[in-house]
Each structure stands twice: as structure tokens, then as C-alpha cells.
Design an enzyme around this catalytic site. Structure first.
Site, PDB file in Angstrom:
ATOM      1  N   THR A 125       0.794  -1.417  -0.155  1.00 47.91           N
ATOM      2  CA  THR A 125       0.051  -0.034   0.049  1.00 47.91           C
ATOM      3  C   THR A 125       0.711   1.154  -0.042  1.00 47.91           C
ATOM      4  OG1 THR A 125      -1.441   1.201   1.330  1.00 47.91           O
ATOM      5  CG2 THR A 125      -0.059  -0.489   2.497  1.00 47.91           C
ATOM      6  N   ASP A 126       0.160   2.357  -0.643  1.00 45.28           N
ATOM      7  CA  ASP A 126       1.134   3.755  -0.467  1.00 45.28           C
ATOM      8  C   ASP A 126       1.119   4.026   1.033  1.00 45.28           C
ATOM      9  OD1 ASP A 126      -1.751   4.491  -0.004  1.00 45.28           O
ATOM     10  OD2 ASP A 126      -1.750   5.869  -1.741  1.00 45.28           O
ATOM     11  N   GLU A 127       0.250   3.553   1.898  1.00 44.74           N
ATOM     12  CA  GLU A 127       0.345   3.914   3.137  1.00 44.74           C
ATOM     13  C   GLU A 127       1.681   4.012   3.833  1.00 44.74           C
ATOM     14  OE1 GLU A 127      -3.231   3.366   5.320  1.00 44.74           O
ATOM     15  OE2 GLU A 127      -4.451   3.049   3.894  1.00 44.74           O
ATOM     16  N   TYR A 150      -1.710  -0.553  11.180  1.00 45.25           N
ATOM     17  CA  TYR A 150      -1.605  -1.263   9.981  1.00 45.25           C
ATOM     18  C   TYR A 150      -0.715  -1.008   8.755  1.00 45.25           C
ATOM     19  CZ  TYR A 150      -3.216  -1.583   5.233  1.00 45.25           C
ATOM     20  OH  TYR A 150      -3.026  -1.949   3.653  1.00 45.25           O
ATOM     21  N   LYS A 154       2.320  -3.264   7.332  1.00 44.67           N
ATOM     22  CA  LYS A 154       2.585  -3.427   6.172  1.00 44.67           C
ATOM     23  C   LYS A 154       4.054  -3.007   5.447  1.00 44.67           C
ATOM     24  CE  LYS A 154       0.036  -4.696   3.241  1.00 44.67           C
ATOM     25  NZ  LYS A 154      -0.380  -5.834   2.716  1.00 44.67           N
TER      26      LYS A 154
HETATM   27  P1  NAD Z   1      -9.828  -7.365   2.762  1.00 55.13           P
HETATM   28  O1  NAD Z   1     -10.021  -6.863   4.057  1.00 55.13           O
HETATM   29  O2  NAD Z   1     -11.166  -6.846   1.956  1.00 55.13           O
HETATM   30  O3  NAD Z   1      -9.468  -8.581   2.383  1.00 55.13           O
HETATM   31  C1  NAD Z   1      -8.412  -9.535   3.086  1.00 55.13           C
HETATM   32  C2  NAD Z   1      -8.769 -11.008   2.996  1.00 55.13           C
HETATM   33  O4  NAD Z   1      -7.383 -11.418   3.521  1.00 55.13           O
HETATM   34  C3  NAD Z   1      -9.921 -11.540   3.517  1.00 55.13           C
HETATM   35  O5  NAD Z   1     -10.605 -12.429   2.456  1.00 55.13           O
HETATM   36  C4  NAD Z   1      -9.521 -12.451   4.626  1.00 55.13           C
HETATM   37  O6  NAD Z   1     -10.441 -13.481   4.997  1.00 55.13           O
HETATM   38  C5  NAD Z   1      -8.167 -12.732   4.145  1.00 55.13           C
HETATM   39  N1  NAD Z   1      -7.303 -12.851   5.203  1.00 55.13           N
HETATM   40  C6  NAD Z   1      -6.963 -12.195   6.446  1.00 55.13           C
HETATM   41  N2  NAD Z   1      -6.227 -12.766   7.363  1.00 55.13           N
HETATM   42  C7  NAD Z   1      -5.950 -14.091   6.778  1.00 55.13           C
HETATM   43  C8  NAD Z   1      -5.056 -15.249   7.311  1.00 55.13           C
HETATM   44  N3  NAD Z   1      -4.207 -14.734   8.498  1.00 55.13           N
HETATM   45  N4  NAD Z   1      -4.945 -16.110   6.279  1.00 55.13           N
HETATM   46  C9  NAD Z   1      -5.616 -16.287   5.355  1.00 55.13           C
HETATM   47  N5  NAD Z   1      -6.358 -15.270   4.779  1.00 55.13           N
HETATM   48  C10 NAD Z   1      -6.665 -14.211   5.463  1.00 55.13           C
HETATM   49  O7  NAD Z   1      -8.574  -6.382   2.000  1.00 55.13           O
HETATM   50  P2  NAD Z   1      -8.473  -5.765   0.522  1.00 55.13           P
HETATM   51  O8  NAD Z   1      -8.988  -4.509   0.828  1.00 55.13           O
HETATM   52  O9  NAD Z   1      -8.859  -6.830  -0.401  1.00 55.13           O
HETATM   53  O10 NAD Z   1      -6.845  -5.763   0.409  1.00 55.13           O
HETATM   54  C11 NAD Z   1      -6.092  -6.879   0.083  1.00 55.13           C
HETATM   55  C12 NAD Z   1      -4.642  -6.276  -0.039  1.00 55.13           C
HETATM   56  O11 NAD Z   1      -4.411  -5.332  -0.594  1.00 55.13           O
HETATM   57  C13 NAD Z   1      -3.922  -6.096   1.461  1.00 55.13           C
HETATM   58  O12 NAD Z   1      -2.779  -6.686   1.514  1.00 55.13           O
HETATM   59  C14 NAD Z   1      -4.107  -4.639   1.609  1.00 55.13           C
HETATM   60  O13 NAD Z   1      -3.068  -4.199   2.548  1.00 55.13           O
HETATM   61  C15 NAD Z   1      -3.907  -4.329   0.251  1.00 55.13           C
HETATM   62  N6  NAD Z   1      -4.059  -2.899  -0.390  1.00 55.13           N
HETATM   63  C16 NAD Z   1      -5.386  -2.607   0.069  1.00 55.13           C
HETATM   64  C17 NAD Z   1      -5.867  -1.383  -0.267  1.00 55.13           C
HETATM   65  C18 NAD Z   1      -7.247  -0.870  -0.226  1.00 55.13           C
HETATM   66  O14 NAD Z   1      -7.779   0.269  -0.647  1.00 55.13           O
HETATM   67  N7  NAD Z   1      -8.227  -1.713   0.029  1.00 55.13           N
HETATM   68  C19 NAD Z   1      -4.950  -0.301  -0.994  1.00 55.13           C
HETATM   69  C20 NAD Z   1      -3.546  -0.941  -1.283  1.00 55.13           C
HETATM   70  C21 NAD Z   1      -3.306  -2.130  -0.836  1.00 55.13           C
HETATM   71  P1  TYD Z   2     -10.048   4.335   4.935  1.00 58.33           P
HETATM   72  O1  TYD Z   2     -11.107   3.930   3.807  1.00 58.33           O
HETATM   73  O2  TYD Z   2     -10.356   3.684   6.106  1.00 58.33           O
HETATM   74  O3  TYD Z   2      -8.967   4.375   4.072  1.00 58.33           O
HETATM   75  P2  TYD Z   2      -7.229   4.486   4.597  1.00 58.33           P
HETATM   76  O4  TYD Z   2      -7.311   5.158   6.092  1.00 58.33           O
HETATM   77  O5  TYD Z   2      -6.472   3.469   4.581  1.00 58.33           O
HETATM   78  O6  TYD Z   2      -6.722   5.634   3.625  1.00 58.33           O
HETATM   79  O7  TYD Z   2     -10.337   5.904   4.969  1.00 58.33           O
HETATM   80  C1  TYD Z   2     -10.088   6.771   3.718  1.00 58.33           C
HETATM   81  C2  TYD Z   2     -10.154   8.309   4.237  1.00 58.33           C
HETATM   82  O8  TYD Z   2     -11.570   8.667   4.902  1.00 58.33           O
HETATM   83  C3  TYD Z   2      -9.226   8.444   5.482  1.00 58.33           C
HETATM   84  O9  TYD Z   2      -8.699   9.932   5.211  1.00 58.33           O
HETATM   85  C4  TYD Z   2     -10.135   8.165   6.785  1.00 58.33           C
HETATM   86  C5  TYD Z   2     -11.338   9.039   6.242  1.00 58.33           C
HETATM   87  N1  TYD Z   2     -12.531   8.197   6.956  1.00 58.33           N
HETATM   88  C6  TYD Z   2     -13.763   9.172   7.434  1.00 58.33           C
HETATM   89  O10 TYD Z   2     -13.533  10.319   7.262  1.00 58.33           O
HETATM   90  N2  TYD Z   2     -14.823   8.499   7.960  1.00 58.33           N
HETATM   91  C7  TYD Z   2     -14.886   7.149   8.252  1.00 58.33           C
HETATM   92  O11 TYD Z   2     -15.865   6.776   8.809  1.00 58.33           O
HETATM   93  C8  TYD Z   2     -13.632   6.234   7.467  1.00 58.33           C
HETATM   94  C9  TYD Z   2     -13.944   4.625   7.538  1.00 58.33           C
HETATM   95  C10 TYD Z   2     -12.759   6.977   6.798  1.00 58.33           C
END
Ligand code: NAD
Ligand code: TYD
Length: 341
Positions: A125-127, A150, A154
Site C-alpha cells: 500500500t501507499d500508506e 496497519y 505493511k
Molecule cells: P480485505 O480486508 O477486503 O480482504 C482481506 C482478505 O484476507 C479476506 O478475505 C480475509 O479473510 C483474508 N485474510 C485475512 N487474514 C488472513 C489469514 N491470516 N490467512 C488467510 N487469509 C486471511 O482486504 P483488501 O482491501 O482486499 O486488501 C487486499 C490487500 O491489498 C491487502 O494486503 C491490503 O493491504 C492491500 N491494499 C488494499 C488497499 C485498499 O484500498 N483496500 C489499497 C492498497 C493495498
Molecule cells: P479508509 O477507507 O479507512 O482508508 P485509509 O485510511 O486506509 O486511507 O479511509 C479513507 C479516508 O477517509 C481517511 O482519510 C479516513 C477517512 N474516513 C472518514 O472520514 N470517516 C470514516 O468513517 C472512514 C472509515 C474513513
């Protein structure tokens, strides 16, 4: 080509599986997922009857299981999505993020090394770059400066993954994407939470002043970026995947209210998230230069498609918002003060 996908029952992993099986008729996928609160077999409904997809319920921290699965299936590559993916949950309790994001990634790397896996794509992630002052954009050499439990797990897992390339020559590639949105996203993240609350006429909880900036990436664009890295990336390299769409949260929330036809009076300004990163910004020039990838989805159209999906999938939303979700929602939002803007 056979892939082991971890976390394939989550939001992005399930999109990756749908997109990859549709793109490549000869592909086989083994999907290892623990089915945490965020994992949902309903996300895989489109591929459940496809013989090229095998679902295995299990934990990536279970070394014996991971070892036997790699031995039995002999995948060509691993695409590692499984994670505890939400900042607010990691603030309430960091232990699951520590276990899965660090120990789980370590367990997979060890097994991948023992089985000489040909490619290991670590999805990050970019975070990990932390909050950036405008007009800075992070490229892949930008220092790591994570703020939340988190993002720090990562960043730690990125470093661990890279060390297996440098030390053991495991062909690791790391992707770092910006904030994703699209269908099947668990309604704890900003966009699906605001859409589903708006559709139910519930308050929309905006943290702080709502001027925090995120770069929005449609989930299918992210998945195409990961596929480009898997197919054409260079071993040991890191690739940013950004949406080229920077917006303050409040602007996103207002667009959601407009798209759902709901009034701005639903907005509630609530106490800010501790350690809240003010601004993320990412350069994806390297991925574009090396693979030709670029995001395709325009934000207004992507948001409209996402709102339409949440409207049409009320049963999916109702199921994931019951049970554990209510406990989480109460813990995260229940005692949160409303603040004047
Ligand atoms: P999500 O929370 O929707 O899904 C996570 C999945 O991982 C779930 O299906 C969960 O059951 C599984 N999981 C969790 N712990 C596990 C374990 N110990 N063993 C096996 N499976 C397990 O997450 P997402 O949003 O789909 O993110 C997927 C990946 O992309 C993550 O690595 C996250 O850090 C990365 N990512 C997400 C975003 C975003 O905006 N959501 C952005 C950049 C990177
Ligand atoms: P989020 O979707 O949790 O992603 P991340 O924190 O990983 O970027 O949040 C996106 C942005 O929205 C972040 O600045 C936090 C804000 N946010 C709210 O203002 N209210 C909310 O209820 C949530 C979940 C996020």
C-alpha cells in the site's frame, strides 16, 4: 500457469481472481483464505462453478498447511493479498494485523523459498510512505514513514519480503497501491461505508475537517496493475499503482450524496482518527514506463458504477452489516464525539 492467491475471498483478491480467470483461459488458481470478518465466499459467486478455481479455507500463519499446499499444488507464482487491511481496526486492536501482516507474510516467504516458487508478488500500500506535504509525490525510493499499526505492519512486511529477494534470491516483487474502491468492498472503508449509510439514511461520519486527501483507484485498474507486475515486472523491484485521482474526503462524500440522491444534512463531523495521515500522493511512472499500464476508470463513472452495485446488492450489504460489523461499528463510532467543523 498456476497461481496461489492468498486473501482471495476479500475485496481486491476476489476482483483479481474474477479478472484473471476471465483474461486467461489456461490459468488455474488456488485461493487460500481464512475467511475472517472481511473474507466472504459470496464475493466468489461468479467463479464458484469454475473448475480452474480451488478454494482452501486456512490461515497463512499455519506453516504446515502452507507447506503442504505448495507441495501438493506446485504453483508457478504466489500473489499475496491476505491481510488485516483496515486502519481503524488496527487502532482498536493491532494484534490481528501483527499476526497476519507480519507473521503470515513471513510464513509464506519461508514456504515460497523452500518450494522455490518462481514469482512472489507481495501486495502492499501507499500508506507505507506516510503523510506527504503537497506537492510531493512518493516514488518507489521515497522513505518509509508509516503512521498506523496497519501501515507499519505493511511496511515491515515489505522489508521482510525484499530481504528474501536480497538474501535468498526469492523472486519477490512488491506493489504499493493507493486507496481502492469498487464492488464487494467491505463497508468499513470510506467509500462503501458512506454509500451504504447514505442508502439507509444513516449519518455519514467524516473524521476531523474532511480535508484529508486520498488518491482513488478503481479495483479493476489495481488488479490489471498487479497482473502487469506479475507478467512483466522485474524481480526484486517495487511498483507503485496509483489512480491519478487525488480528492479530499469531503469531496468524495459529497459526490456520494449526489449519486445516491441524499441530502448533505446526513454529514456528521466526528472526532478525528488518531495518527491520521493528511495526504497520500503517489507516482506510478515506473509501472507505466516498464509495462504500459495506466488507470482506465474515470472517478465519476467508477463511483456511479459502485453506487449502482451497492443499490443492486442489498442482500450482500445486509449480510455483511449484521453480526460482528455492528459490534465493530459501535466500538469505532459509538463513543466518538461529534465536532463542529
Ligand atoms: P480485505 O480486508 O477486503 O480482504 C482481506 C482478505 O484476507 C479476506 O478475505 C480475509 O479473510 C483474508 N485474510 C485475512 N487474514 C488472513 C489469514 N491470516 N490467512 C488467510 N487469509 C486471511 O482486504 P483488501 O482491501 O482486499 O486488501 C487486499 C490487500 O491489498 C491487502 O494486503 C491490503 O493491504 C492491500 N491494499 C488494499 C488497499 C485498499 O484500498 N483496500 C489499497 C492498497 C493495498
Ligand atoms: P479508509 O477507507 O479507512 O482508508 P485509509 O485510511 O486506509 O486511507 O479511509 C479513507 C479516508 O477517509 C481517511 O482519510 C479516513 C477517512 N474516513 C472518514 O472520514 N470517516 C470514516 O468513517 C472512514 C472509515 C474513513
Amino acid at each position: 500457469m498456476k497461481l496461489l492467491v492468498t486473501g482471495g475471498a476479500g475485496f481486491i483478491g476476489s476482483a483479481f481472481i474474477r479478472l484473471s480467470l476471465a483474461a486467461d483461459p489456461s490459468l488455474q488458481i488456488v485461493n487460500l483464505d481464512k475467511l475472517t470478518y472481511a473474507g466472504n465466499l459470496a464475493n466468489l459467486a461468479e467463479v464458484v462453478a469454475d473448475a480452474r478455481h480451488r478454494f482452501v479455507k486456512g490461515d497463512i500463519c499455519d506453516a504446515a498447511l502452507v507447506d503442504s499446499l505448495l507441495g501438493e499444488e506446485g504453483p508457478d507464482a504466489i500473489v499475496h493479498f491476505a491481510a488485516e487491511s483496515h486502519v481503524d481496526r488496527s487502532i482498536l486492536s493491532a494484534s490481528p494485523a501483527f499476526e497476519t501482516n507480519l507473521r503470515g507474510t513471513f510464513t509464506l516467504l519461508e514456504a515460497a523459498r523452500a518450494h522455490r516458487i518462481g514469482r512472489f508478488v507481495h501486495v502492499s500500500t501507499d500508506e507505507v510512505y506516510g503523510s506527504l506535504e503537497a506537492p510531493l509525490e512518493a516514488d518507489e525510493n521515497f522513505p518509509l514513514n508509516p503512521s498506523s499499526p496497519y501501515s507499519s505492519t505493511k511496511a515491515g512486511s515489505d522489508l521482510l519480503a525484499r530481504s528474501y529477494f536480497l538474501t535468498h534470491k526469492l523472486p519477490v516483487l512488491i506493489t504499493r497501491a493507493s486507496n481502492n474502491y469498487g464492488p464487494y468492498q467491505f463497508p468499513e472503508k470510506l467509500i462503501p461505508l458512506m454509500i451504504s449509510n447514505a442508502l439507509e439514511d444513516l449519518p455519514l461520519p467524516v473524521y476531523g475537517d474532511g480535508q484529508q486527501v486520498r488518491d482513488w483507484l478503481y479495483v479493476d485498474d489495481h488488479c490489471r496493475g498487479i497482473r502487469a507486475v506479475l507478467d512483466r515486472g522485474r524481480d526484486g523491484e517495487i511498483y507503485n499503482i496509483g489512480g491519478n485521482c487525488s480528492l479530499p474526503n469531503l469531496a468524495v462524500v459529497r459526490q456520494i450524496l449526489a449519486a445516491t440522491g441524499k441530502p448533505e444534512s446526513l454529514i456528521r463531523y466526528v472526532a478525528d482518527r488518531p495518527g491520521h495521515d493528511r495526504r497520500y500522493a503517489l507516482s506510478s511512472a515506473k509501472l507505466k514506463r516498464e509495462t504500459g499500464w495506466a488507470p482506465r476508470q474515470d472517478f465519476a463513472a467508477g463511483l456511479a458504477a459502485t453506487v449502482a452495485w451497492y443499490r443492486a446488492n442489498h442482500d450482500w450489504v445486509a449480510a455483511v452489516k449484521s453480526g460482528e460489523y455492528r459490534t465493530y461499528y459501535e466500538r469505532n463510532y459509538g463513543g466518538r464525539a461529534t465536532v463542529a467543523k
